[in-house]
Motif scaffolding. Structure first.
Motif, PDB file in Angstrom:
ATOM      1  N   SER A   1       0.887  -1.146  -0.004  1.00 38.75           N
ATOM      2  CA  SER A   1       0.036  -0.105  -0.085  1.00 38.75           C
ATOM      3  C   SER A   1       1.057   1.260   0.011  1.00 38.75           C
ATOM      4  N   HIS A   2       2.105   1.313   0.558  1.00 37.50           N
ATOM      5  CA  HIS A   2       2.674   2.624   0.822  1.00 37.50           C
ATOM      6  C   HIS A   2       3.686   2.874  -0.172  1.00 37.50           C
ATOM      7  N   ARG A   3       3.497   2.152  -1.454  1.00 36.74           N
ATOM      8  CA  ARG A   3       4.080   2.301  -2.462  1.00 36.74           C
ATOM      9  C   ARG A   3       3.154   3.093  -3.568  1.00 36.74           C
ATOM     10  N   LEU A   4       1.789   3.077  -3.204  1.00 43.12           N
ATOM     11  CA  LEU A   4       0.779   3.577  -4.101  1.00 43.12           C
ATOM     12  C   LEU A   4       1.230   5.304  -4.295  1.00 43.12           C
ATOM     13  N   PHE A   5       1.131   5.883  -5.318  1.00 45.47           N
ATOM     14  CA  PHE A   5       1.303   7.385  -5.517  1.00 45.47           C
ATOM     15  C   PHE A   5       0.575   8.135  -4.592  1.00 45.47           C
ATOM     16  N   SER A   6      -0.678   7.860  -4.369  1.00 41.99           N
ATOM     17  CA  SER A   6      -1.611   8.695  -3.534  1.00 41.99           C
ATOM     18  C   SER A   6      -1.031   8.710  -1.969  1.00 41.99           C
ATOM     19  N   ASN A   7      -0.849   7.481  -1.827  1.00 47.31           N
ATOM     20  CA  ASN A   7      -0.034   7.411  -0.188  1.00 47.31           C
ATOM     21  C   ASN A   7       0.951   8.031  -0.030  1.00 47.31           C
TER      22      ASN A   7
ATOM     23  N   ASN B   1       4.462  -2.766   9.358  1.00 51.10           N
ATOM     24  CA  ASN B   1       4.047  -1.954   8.111  1.00 51.10           C
ATOM     25  C   ASN B   1       3.620  -3.153   6.942  1.00 51.10           C
ATOM     26  N   SER B   2       3.338  -4.235   7.440  1.00 51.89           N
ATOM     27  CA  SER B   2       2.599  -5.258   6.561  1.00 51.89           C
ATOM     28  C   SER B   2       1.160  -4.971   6.534  1.00 51.89           C
ATOM     29  N   ASP B   3       0.843  -5.314   5.113  1.00 48.30           N
ATOM     30  CA  ASP B   3      -0.702  -4.952   4.766  1.00 48.30           C
ATOM     31  C   ASP B   3      -1.923  -6.120   5.089  1.00 48.30           C
ATOM     32  N   TYR B   4      -2.899  -5.802   5.631  1.00 51.40           N
ATOM     33  CA  TYR B   4      -3.961  -6.624   5.822  1.00 51.40           C
ATOM     34  C   TYR B   4      -5.022  -6.842   4.504  1.00 51.40           C
ATOM     35  N   ILE B   5      -5.055  -8.129   4.162  1.00 51.96           N
ATOM     36  CA  ILE B   5      -5.619  -8.422   2.975  1.00 51.96           C
ATOM     37  C   ILE B   5      -6.946  -9.353   3.027  1.00 51.96           C
ATOM     38  N   TYR B   6      -8.147  -8.720   2.285  1.00 53.94           N
ATOM     39  CA  TYR B   6      -9.378  -9.299   2.776  1.00 53.94           C
ATOM     40  C   TYR B   6     -10.061  -9.672   1.211  1.00 53.94           C
ATOM     41  N   SER B   7     -10.799 -10.515   1.278  1.00 55.17           N
ATOM     42  CA  SER B   7     -11.612 -10.916  -0.016  1.00 55.17           C
ATOM     43  C   SER B   7     -12.716 -10.198  -0.031  1.00 55.17           C
ATOM     44  N   THR B   8     -12.702  -9.214  -1.266  1.00 53.78           N
ATOM     45  CA  THR B   8     -14.016  -8.530  -1.331  1.00 53.78           C
ATOM     46  C   THR B   8     -15.119  -9.226  -1.357  1.00 53.78           C
ATOM     47  N   GLY B   9     -15.406 -10.546  -2.077  1.00 47.97           N
ATOM     48  CA  GLY B   9     -16.322 -11.014  -2.148  1.00 47.97           C
ATOM     49  C   GLY B   9     -16.929 -11.872  -0.724  1.00 47.97           C
ATOM     50  N   LYS B  10     -16.128 -12.647  -0.053  1.00 51.30           N
ATOM     51  CA  LYS B  10     -16.147 -13.112   1.296  1.00 51.30           C
ATOM     52  C   LYS B  10     -16.445 -11.956   2.133  1.00 51.30           C
TER      53      LYS B  10
ATOM     54  N   ILE C   1      -8.076   1.139   1.573  1.00 48.68           N
ATOM     55  CA  ILE C   1      -8.578   1.801   2.223  1.00 48.68           C
ATOM     56  C   ILE C   1      -7.490   2.854   3.038  1.00 48.68           C
ATOM     57  N   HIS C   2      -7.536   4.001   2.554  1.00 51.33           N
ATOM     58  CA  HIS C   2      -6.954   5.041   3.009  1.00 51.33           C
ATOM     59  C   HIS C   2      -7.162   5.672   4.397  1.00 51.33           C
ATOM     60  N   PHE C   3      -8.608   5.935   4.647  1.00 48.30           N
ATOM     61  CA  PHE C   3      -9.178   6.467   5.836  1.00 48.30           C
ATOM     62  C   PHE C   3     -10.320   5.624   5.994  1.00 48.30           C
ATOM     63  N   ILE C   4     -10.691   5.587   7.403  1.00 47.19           N
ATOM     64  CA  ILE C   4     -12.167   5.161   7.820  1.00 47.19           C
ATOM     65  C   ILE C   4     -12.256   5.788   9.232  1.00 47.19           C
TER      66      ILE C   4
ATOM     67  N   GLU D   1      -4.406  -1.876   4.528  1.00 47.25           N
ATOM     68  CA  GLU D   1      -2.963  -0.983   4.673  1.00 47.25           C
ATOM     69  C   GLU D   1      -2.710  -1.529   6.065  1.00 47.25           C
ATOM     70  N   GLN D   2      -1.640  -0.946   6.883  1.00 45.43           N
ATOM     71  CA  GLN D   2      -1.010  -1.447   7.810  1.00 45.43           C
ATOM     72  C   GLN D   2      -1.521  -1.133   9.398  1.00 45.43           C
ATOM     73  N   ASP D   3      -0.956  -1.656  10.307  1.00 47.59           N
ATOM     74  CA  ASP D   3      -1.507  -1.171  11.721  1.00 47.59           C
ATOM     75  C   ASP D   3      -0.389  -0.281  12.486  1.00 47.59           C
ATOM     76  N   LEU D   4       0.524  -0.157  11.930  1.00 52.72           N
ATOM     77  CA  LEU D   4       1.788   0.707  12.307  1.00 52.72           C
ATOM     78  C   LEU D   4       2.383   0.286  13.899  1.00 52.72           C
ATOM     79  N   GLY D   5       1.893  -0.801  14.129  1.00 53.35           N
ATOM     80  CA  GLY D   5       2.141  -1.489  15.576  1.00 53.35           C
ATOM     81  C   GLY D   5       1.268  -0.681  16.692  1.00 53.35           C
ATOM     82  N   ILE D   6       0.162  -0.273  16.285  1.00 52.69           N
ATOM     83  CA  ILE D   6      -0.915   0.249  17.038  1.00 52.69           C
ATOM     84  C   ILE D   6      -1.737  -0.866  17.572  1.00 52.69           C
TER      85      ILE D   6
END
Length: 285
Positions: free
Chosen positions: A35-41, A112-121, A219-222, A253-258
């Motif tokens: 996620s953090h290589r995406l230009f918008s991020n 900094n690892s990304d949480y990935i979910y199946s959209t369909g599931k 998901i950038h913000f929620i 995206e990541q949890d940043l250790g939070i």
């Protein structure tokens, strides 16, 4: 602007909106993007203009300003990986983030690892795996509606965010605030869409999301008001429903250790946590 508009490593060029196309093209070429290589991020988190980029072997070397003198960088690209890494580390770089590429003695950076979910599931929420989410969203299903927030109404997003900050002072994050402010300021230049949750026609939650070329929903913000129990889970579920025809996975995206953020993202039942690998220069001396 093409790759030649960027300085050749070890020289660097300040990141700007003009680099959107070349950074996006490089990101789209990744087999396993993070996620953090995406230009918008990269762009919205560069709130102090400290992010710089360089080119090397048709890859983009990114310094997000987290270290002095370009001592810590990440690589966007998968060309001549070993040669690129060796060249970078010969130039006084102490720390390199390798994205999903495991090489040498690299290690996983879980924060900094990304949480990935199946959209369909997630859209279906079937089976015992999602029983807790189904229970939590009962109330908002009855009292809330969801819709896209048009660009000319994004002031509602900022007003709701400030209300959330006032009600959650211990969770305030100046970097998140500045990133959202920049994202809204440049809304016409970025691919981020905003989805709102409404209760009695009042905005009580929102998400800033982006559909990538890999058919990922980023998901950038929620943010959601806490008065309605299960509102964040409801919004997450609704995003899956809204975007399941355009995406295969959700990247939260990541949890940043939070700790609290990690617990929440784990409770949404990710399919995988996409690892990010890092390496220090001492590892390959």
């Amino acid at each position: 602007m093409g790759m030649n508009s960027i300085a050749q490593f070890p020289q660097f060029t300040p990141l700007s909106l003009s680099h959107k196309t070349i950074v996006t093209e490089t990101y789209n070429s990744l087999k396993i993007p993070t996620s953090h290589r995406l230009f918008s991020n990269l762009f919205i988190t560069d709130t102090d203009n400290s992010t710089h980029i360089a080119r090397l072997n048709n890859n983009i070397i990114i310094d997000r300003g987290l270290y002095t003198n370009h001592e810590g960088v990440m690589i966007c690209g998968e060309n001549a990986t070993s040669e690129t890494l060796e060249t970078v580390l010969r130039n006084d770089v102490k720390f390199v983030e390798l994205s999903s590429i495991k090489t040498f003695d690299s290690k996983v950076d879980l924060d900094n690892s990304d949480y990935i979910y199946s959209t369909g599931k997630v859209a279906l929420l079937e089976g015992s795996t999602y029983s807790n989410i189904r229970r939590k969203i009962r109330l908002p299903r009855e009292v809330c509606t969801v819709g896209v927030v048009e660009n000319d109404k994004v002031d509602e997003i900022w007003e709701m965010f400030e209300k959330w900050e006032r009600e959650n002072p211990l969770k305030k994050d100046i970097l998140e605030r500045e990133a959202l402010e920049k994202a809204l300021q440049f809304i016409d230049h970025l691919e981020i869409e905003y989805v709102g949750v409404y209760n009695n026609n009042l905005l009580v939650g929102f998400a800033g999301v982006e559909v990538t070329n890999h058919q990922h929903l980023m998901i950038h913000f929620i943010k959601a008001q806490t008065e309605i129990v299960g509102l964040s889970e409801f919004l997450f579920w609704q995003l899956a429903i809204m975007y399941r025809d355009r995406t295969t996975t959700i990247n939260f995206e990541q949890d940043l250790g939070i700790v609290g953020l990690r617990q929440f993202k784990e409770s949404l039942r990710p399919d995988i946590i996409q690892p990010v690998y890092t390496i220090a220069s001492a590892k390959i001396v």
